[in-house]
Design an enzyme around this catalytic site. Structure first.
Site, PDB file in Angstrom:
ATOM      1  N   GLY A   1       0.792  -1.219   0.000  1.00  9.83           N
ATOM      2  CA  GLY A   1       0.000   0.000   0.000  1.00  9.83           C
ATOM      3  C   GLY A   1       0.823   1.266   0.000  1.00  9.83           C
ATOM      4  O   GLY A   1       0.257   2.356   0.208  1.00  9.83           O
ATOM      5  N   ASP A   2       2.133   1.176  -0.238  1.00 11.18           N
ATOM      6  CA  ASP A   2       2.978   2.385  -0.270  1.00 11.18           C
ATOM      7  C   ASP A   2       4.182   2.097  -1.158  1.00 11.18           C
ATOM      8  O   ASP A   2       4.127   1.206  -1.999  1.00 11.18           O
ATOM      9  CB  ASP A   2       3.384   2.789   1.154  1.00 11.18           C
ATOM     10  CG  ASP A   2       3.565   4.303   1.303  1.00 11.18           C
ATOM     11  OD1 ASP A   2       4.415   4.849   0.581  1.00 11.18           O
ATOM     12  OD2 ASP A   2       2.875   4.920   2.125  1.00 11.18           O
TER      13      ASP A   2
END
Length: 428
Positions: free
Chosen positions: A208-209
């Site tokens: 997610g990053d």
């Protein structure tokens, strides 16, 4: 001779219910007695691999750790890193990482494709709901460690960043799979921070990053601590991130970042390919970066520089502390189904310079209404680039007059790259 013991010898029970934290602490305490006898290996049988049994591990030197996981309760806290001055998310202290150690030598965390599950969903919920008092824990954080290998493992669902070597030297991260939901908050893959002689290779990361983010401290704290990240190689990385970047430098780069070599990156269905993030107040520098043999597919922004990223630890940063961004080269970069080829935004009065593009082909989506390149306060050279960079600040070709201004295009630069990560420890 290296001693090997099983975690079951210290009372651990792999029933999915028993909390085995004490067993791990006792085992590592025992194995520490072998630190002057060639080290030791802790074996964790397969029955434990998918079970919940331990909430944090403090590492000691010359220990080989295989295949463990954790539960999430009663998390201890540790002091902020001196180069950050506070927790990254919240002021004050921060939660200790699941696997944690400092001032170590010769640490190996490996497994035959074993799985370490950070069980981060509860942390993500606490974070989203504003219920935390301290910054979330990483899965692995090793501080001031020389000789670190992390290999042949799968990391799942980290509460925060997955792997964070900080103030480390001689680091090899190899053959990892790192997975987290695409909407999970701040689940960076590998974040080398104020570390030198680091090799990250043959990894598959979907999070997610940022898949990899190179850091070196935050604003006045990073400037004061003055410990750069340097001599970092990233080879054969494949992955996806719909919120962030395949590879990022910054935004915490106040101690400086230099001599970075990125090769054979494949990114698909993602937000941004490669990004350099900084801001007034950061100080520091990013220089001598060479990116080559890159493939992008369905990436919204292939290459991005952000000069006004913001995010400061407190009100004491110096807005006149401007970063130096120079000598960044992109060579042999190809992409298809691209939204924007390059969004290059520097800082007014602090131009990013000697940014070079050589043999770059980025096929922009036919229905895109945005200009393929946008540039401000950035200057450099380009050659054999499609679509053509129409910014005036990239009007000159690299050859024959400017190859020495472009990092990685001279024989001296290539010799420097070939010498990275060849320490005897990493080759043994």
């Amino acid at each position: 001779m290296c001693s090997c013991v099983s975690i079951t010898e210290f009372g651990a029970v792999g029933d999915g219910v028993t909390l085995n934290t004490k067993a791990f602490q006792n085992a590592l305490f025992y194995l520490n007695s072998f630190s002057d006898k060639g080290g030791a290996k802790l074996f964790v049988p397969a029955v434990f691999h998918q079970n919940t049994f331990c909430y944090y591990i403090t590492m000691t030197s010359l220990i080989k750790l295989k295949c463990l996981s954790q539960s999430s309760e009663n998390w201890p806290v540790v002091d902020p890193l001196p180069s950050y001055g506070r927790g990254r998310e919240l002021p004050g202290r921060r939660h200790r990482s699941l696997i944690y150690g400092q001032n170590l030598t010769d640490v190996v965390i490996t497994g035959e494709n074993g799985t370490i599950d950070g069980q981060g969903s509860v942390w993500w919920d606490w974070f989203r709901n504003g219920e935390l008092n301290y910054t979330r824990p990483h899965i692995v954080e090793l501080i001031n460690t020389t000789g670190l290998i992390i290999s042949n493992l799968t990391f799942l669902n980290s509460p925060f960043w997955n792997i964070h070597p900080v103030y480390c030297r001689d680091v090899l991260v190899k053959n990892l799979t790192i997975l987290a939901p695409l909407d999970s908050p701040n689940t960076d893959g590998v974040d080398p921070d104020s570390s030198t002689n680091v090799c990250i290779e043959d990894c598959y990361i979907v999070t997610g990053d940022d898949l990899v983010s190179i850091k070196s401290g935050w604003d006045e704290y990073g400037i004061s601590y003055a410990k750069p990240s340097s001599k970092i190689k990233i080879n054969r990385l494949t992955g996806q991130t719909t919120s962030s970047s395949g590879i990022a430098i910054g935004s915490e780069m106040s101690g400086g970042v230099s001599d970075i070599y990125i090769k054979d990156l494949h990114l698909f269905n993602s937000n941004t390919g490669i990004r350099i993030k900084t801001s007034p107040g950061r100080g520091g520098y990013v220089r001598n970066v060479h990116v080559s043999n890159v493939k992008f597919h369905n990436v919204q922004k292939a290459i991005r520089f952000t000069g006004k990223y913001g995010e400061h630890p407190d009100e004491n940063f110096d807005p006149k502390a401007l970063p130096v961004i120079e000598k960044i080269t992109f060579e042999n970069v190809n992409g298809e189904d691209i939204g924007v080829a390059g969004l290059l935004e520097g800082i007014e009065g602090d131009e990013f310079k000697n940014i070079c593009f050589l043999n770059v082909t980025l096929i922009v989506k036919k229905n895109s209404k945005k200009a393929p390149w946008k540039c401000s306060h950035v200057r450099g050279y380009s050659q054999w680039v499609s679509p053509e960079i129409t910014c005036d600040s990239f009007g000159e070709n690299i050859f024959p007059e400017h190859s020495s201004d472009c990092f990685g295009l001279s024989e001296n630069d290539l010799e420097k790259s070939s010498g990275l990560s060849r320490s005897p420890w990493l080759l043994s």
